[in-house]
Scaffold this motif. Structure first.
Motif, PDB file in Angstrom:
ATOM      1  N   VAL A 155      -1.389  -4.293  -4.098  1.00 34.87           N
ATOM      2  CA  VAL A 155      -1.971  -4.990  -3.097  1.00 34.87           C
ATOM      3  C   VAL A 155      -1.509  -3.620  -2.143  1.00 34.87           C
ATOM      4  O   VAL A 155      -0.840  -2.712  -1.792  1.00 34.87           O
ATOM      5  CB  VAL A 155      -0.327  -6.459  -2.228  1.00 34.87           C
ATOM      6  CG1 VAL A 155      -1.211  -6.037  -0.526  1.00 34.87           C
ATOM      7  CG2 VAL A 155      -0.470  -7.332  -2.943  1.00 34.87           C
ATOM      8  N   ARG A 156      -2.655  -3.765  -1.625  1.00 43.68           N
ATOM      9  CA  ARG A 156      -3.349  -2.881  -0.177  1.00 43.68           C
ATOM     10  C   ARG A 156      -2.044  -2.890   1.093  1.00 43.68           C
ATOM     11  O   ARG A 156      -2.717  -3.685   1.516  1.00 43.68           O
ATOM     12  CB  ARG A 156      -4.512  -2.514   0.172  1.00 43.68           C
ATOM     13  CG  ARG A 156      -5.196  -2.276  -1.470  1.00 43.68           C
ATOM     14  CD  ARG A 156      -6.717  -1.969  -0.849  1.00 43.68           C
ATOM     15  NE  ARG A 156      -7.278  -2.090  -1.955  1.00 43.68           N
ATOM     16  CZ  ARG A 156      -9.114  -1.298  -1.819  1.00 43.68           C
ATOM     17  NH1 ARG A 156      -9.426  -1.846  -1.046  1.00 43.68           N
ATOM     18  NH2 ARG A 156     -10.096  -1.514  -2.899  1.00 43.68           N
ATOM     19  N   ARG A 157      -0.794  -2.013   0.518  1.00 44.58           N
ATOM     20  CA  ARG A 157      -0.498  -2.898   2.228  1.00 44.58           C
ATOM     21  C   ARG A 157      -0.673  -1.835   3.600  1.00 44.58           C
ATOM     22  O   ARG A 157      -0.900  -3.138   4.617  1.00 44.58           O
ATOM     23  CB  ARG A 157       1.166  -1.742   2.135  1.00 44.58           C
ATOM     24  CG  ARG A 157       2.582  -2.223   0.844  1.00 44.58           C
ATOM     25  CD  ARG A 157       2.987  -2.015   0.121  1.00 44.58           C
ATOM     26  NE  ARG A 157       3.864  -2.318   1.648  1.00 44.58           N
ATOM     27  CZ  ARG A 157       4.762  -1.564   2.224  1.00 44.58           C
ATOM     28  NH1 ARG A 157       4.831   0.068   1.476  1.00 44.58           N
ATOM     29  NH2 ARG A 157       6.250  -2.035   3.019  1.00 44.58           N
ATOM     30  N   GLU A 158      -1.637  -1.050   2.914  1.00 40.81           N
ATOM     31  CA  GLU A 158      -1.726  -0.477   4.707  1.00 40.81           C
ATOM     32  C   GLU A 158      -3.273  -1.491   5.611  1.00 40.81           C
ATOM     33  O   GLU A 158      -3.534  -0.606   6.479  1.00 40.81           O
ATOM     34  CB  GLU A 158      -2.472   0.814   4.518  1.00 40.81           C
ATOM     35  CG  GLU A 158      -3.923   1.398   3.190  1.00 40.81           C
ATOM     36  CD  GLU A 158      -3.758   1.416   2.360  1.00 40.81           C
ATOM     37  OE1 GLU A 158      -4.878   1.482   1.994  1.00 40.81           O
ATOM     38  OE2 GLU A 158      -2.707   0.426   1.472  1.00 40.81           O
ATOM     39  N   GLN A 159      -3.952  -2.077   4.500  1.00 41.43           N
ATOM     40  CA  GLN A 159      -5.142  -2.411   4.754  1.00 41.43           C
ATOM     41  C   GLN A 159      -5.228  -2.909   5.733  1.00 41.43           C
ATOM     42  O   GLN A 159      -6.410  -2.961   7.193  1.00 41.43           O
ATOM     43  CB  GLN A 159      -5.915  -3.400   3.373  1.00 41.43           C
ATOM     44  CG  GLN A 159      -7.142  -3.569   3.582  1.00 41.43           C
ATOM     45  CD  GLN A 159      -8.155  -1.790   2.858  1.00 41.43           C
ATOM     46  OE1 GLN A 159      -7.282  -0.994   3.019  1.00 41.43           O
ATOM     47  NE2 GLN A 159      -9.419  -2.376   3.350  1.00 41.43           N
ATOM     48  N   ALA A 160      -4.304  -4.372   6.629  1.00 44.16           N
ATOM     49  CA  ALA A 160      -4.584  -4.483   7.312  1.00 44.16           C
ATOM     50  C   ALA A 160      -4.551  -3.732   8.774  1.00 44.16           C
ATOM     51  O   ALA A 160      -4.909  -3.339   9.959  1.00 44.16           O
ATOM     52  CB  ALA A 160      -3.734  -5.558   7.770  1.00 44.16           C
ATOM     53  N   ALA A 161      -3.326  -2.313   8.834  1.00 43.29           N
ATOM     54  CA  ALA A 161      -3.353  -1.518   9.380  1.00 43.29           C
ATOM     55  C   ALA A 161      -4.858  -1.048   9.776  1.00 43.29           C
ATOM     56  O   ALA A 161      -5.300  -0.292  10.534  1.00 43.29           O
ATOM     57  CB  ALA A 161      -2.095  -0.514   9.321  1.00 43.29           C
ATOM     58  N   LEU A 162      -5.379  -0.444   8.787  1.00 43.25           N
ATOM     59  CA  LEU A 162      -6.864   0.354   8.431  1.00 43.25           C
ATOM     60  C   LEU A 162      -7.354  -0.467   9.371  1.00 43.25           C
ATOM     61  O   LEU A 162      -7.976   0.062  10.317  1.00 43.25           O
ATOM     62  CB  LEU A 162      -6.805   0.343   7.186  1.00 43.25           C
ATOM     63  CG  LEU A 162      -8.326   1.299   7.071  1.00 43.25           C
ATOM     64  CD1 LEU A 162      -8.239   3.090   7.681  1.00 43.25           C
ATOM     65  CD2 LEU A 162      -8.685   2.054   5.635  1.00 43.25           C
ATOM     66  N   LYS A 163      -7.837  -1.650   9.247  1.00 41.88           N
ATOM     67  CA  LYS A 163      -8.821  -2.714   9.930  1.00 41.88           C
ATOM     68  C   LYS A 163      -8.981  -2.692  11.299  1.00 41.88           C
ATOM     69  O   LYS A 163      -9.401  -2.512  12.215  1.00 41.88           O
ATOM     70  CB  LYS A 163      -9.213  -3.923   9.241  1.00 41.88           C
ATOM     71  CG  LYS A 163     -10.379  -5.135  10.106  1.00 41.88           C
ATOM     72  CD  LYS A 163      -9.530  -5.627   8.849  1.00 41.88           C
ATOM     73  CE  LYS A 163     -11.880  -6.693   9.372  1.00 41.88           C
ATOM     74  NZ  LYS A 163     -12.001  -7.902   8.894  1.00 41.88           N
ATOM     75  N   GLN A 164      -7.934  -2.691  11.770  1.00 34.83           N
ATOM     76  CA  GLN A 164      -6.829  -2.955  12.781  1.00 34.83           C
ATOM     77  C   GLN A 164      -7.408  -1.492  12.961  1.00 34.83           C
ATOM     78  O   GLN A 164      -8.938  -1.561  14.819  1.00 34.83           O
ATOM     79  CB  GLN A 164      -5.595  -3.316  13.220  1.00 34.83           C
ATOM     80  CG  GLN A 164      -4.970  -3.213  14.646  1.00 34.83           C
ATOM     81  CD  GLN A 164      -6.291  -4.422  15.667  1.00 34.83           C
ATOM     82  OE1 GLN A 164      -5.990  -5.281  14.982  1.00 34.83           O
ATOM     83  NE2 GLN A 164      -6.989  -4.010  17.199  1.00 34.83           N
ATOM     84  N   ARG A 165      -6.880  -0.586  13.712  1.00 37.72           N
ATOM     85  CA  ARG A 165      -7.434   1.241  13.555  1.00 37.72           C
ATOM     86  C   ARG A 165      -9.383   0.792  13.702  1.00 37.72           C
ATOM     87  O   ARG A 165      -9.383   1.550  15.086  1.00 37.72           O
ATOM     88  CB  ARG A 165      -6.910   1.932  12.470  1.00 37.72           C
ATOM     89  CG  ARG A 165      -7.115   3.563  13.261  1.00 37.72           C
ATOM     90  CD  ARG A 165      -6.892   3.426  15.154  1.00 37.72           C
ATOM     91  NE  ARG A 165      -6.834   5.005  15.348  1.00 37.72           N
ATOM     92  CZ  ARG A 165      -7.492   5.231  16.987  1.00 37.72           C
ATOM     93  NH1 ARG A 165      -7.395   4.244  17.285  1.00 37.72           N
ATOM     94  NH2 ARG A 165      -8.048   6.198  16.726  1.00 37.72           N
TER      95      ARG A 165
END
Length: 286
Positions: A159-169
């Motif tokens: 799972v791409r753990r950073e994906q939600a934070a990346l999209k928010q940024r």
């Protein structure tokens, strides 16, 4: 069209005869893979090869011949190839070689040679009749493609753990506007697209939120960029592959929405990621 000589003591003969239509071929020179194509047909014709190309220093000609389709330019440094093939940094690359299994799969991904039917999101695992060991194909069926057994199967995946934070940024930076077509799109139809393929980013690059990603819409742009139909040149101008010419509908849509556009997402800091996409993924057809 290309050809292979028999080689010293016929070293190339058995390898050349293994080539089949659909195999991909890569050409190496100047410390990089510079050309990629797909075998359309293979044949042997000594007289034709000699007429076209003459004889080499061993008095041999390039008689094991094959024609290529979908030929395109790439620029993949040998340093990215070496770990895939288990080569040392001092290895000399020469001759005609064939790779199968994991090595071939690694080269295929590195040079964006996956066919459309094989494609799945980078963090998904493809499970289907063709690669499910529990599934048995029915031979001789006249009803077309068949399927038996359960339609769901339990799998494990990363799972791409950073994906939600990346999209928010990226939404903070991009205001819910697609970086490629420039349209204002609902957030649920925008994805955090990696400018450089995520699977080829190291951990530091994956966390480089302000530079490694961009917002791309699911209506068109994400798939077109992912597949290499479009890319971004230095300075931000969108590049459109000649591959779109093969589909009138796609050509019309791409030219209407993307031709002549300059993306504001291009910066000097992001250029190295865009350059990777241009040299590895963009379908720069000959």
């Amino acid at each position: 069209m290309w050809g292979v000589v028999p080689g010293k003591n016929g070293a190339n003969v058995s390898k050349a005869k293994r080539l089949q239509a659909g195999d991909f071929v890569l050409f190496y020179g100047d410390k990089k893979l510079y050309l990629a194509g797909t075998v359309a047909v293979r044949w042997e014709n000594q007289a034709l090869a000699e007429r076209l190309w003459g004889l080499d220093h061993r008095n041999q000609t390039w008689e094991y011949m094959y024609a290529l389709t979908d030929v395109r330019q790439i620029a993949v440094p040998i340093e990215e190839v070496q770990p895939l093939l288990g080569w040392s940094a001092k290895a000399v690359v020469q001759g005609f070689n064939i790779y199968e299994g994991a090595k071939a799969a690694g080269l295929r991904e590195l040079c964006n040679l996956s066919v459309a039917d094989d494609a799945v999101p980078e963090d998904e695992e493809l499970v289907g009749p063709e690669n499910d060991p529990d599934h048995q194909r029915q031979a001789g069926s006249s009803a077309g493609t068949s399927f038996d057994g359960p339609t769901d199967r339990t799998t494990t995946r990363q799972v791409r753990r950073e994906q939600a934070a990346l999209k928010q940024r990226l939404r903070e930076l991009g205001k819910d506007i697609c970086a490629l077509c420039g349209r204002s799109i609902p957030a649920d139809l925008l994805v955090a697209a990696h400018i450089k393929k995520r699977s080829k980013c190291d951990e530091k690059e994956r966390l480089d939120f302000d530079r490694v990603g961009m917002l791309a819409c699911l209506l068109n742009c994400d798939a077109l960029y992912e597949r290499g139909y479009i890319s971004v040149d230095r300075g931000g101008k969108l590049l459109i592959s000649a591959k779109v010419e093969g589909s009138p509908e796609l050509k019309t849509q791409v030219k209407l929405l993307l031709e002549g556009r300059i993306t504001p997402w291009w910066t000097e800091e992001r250029e190295r990621y865009f350059e990777w996409h241009r040299t590895h993924v963009f379908l720069q057809m000959l």
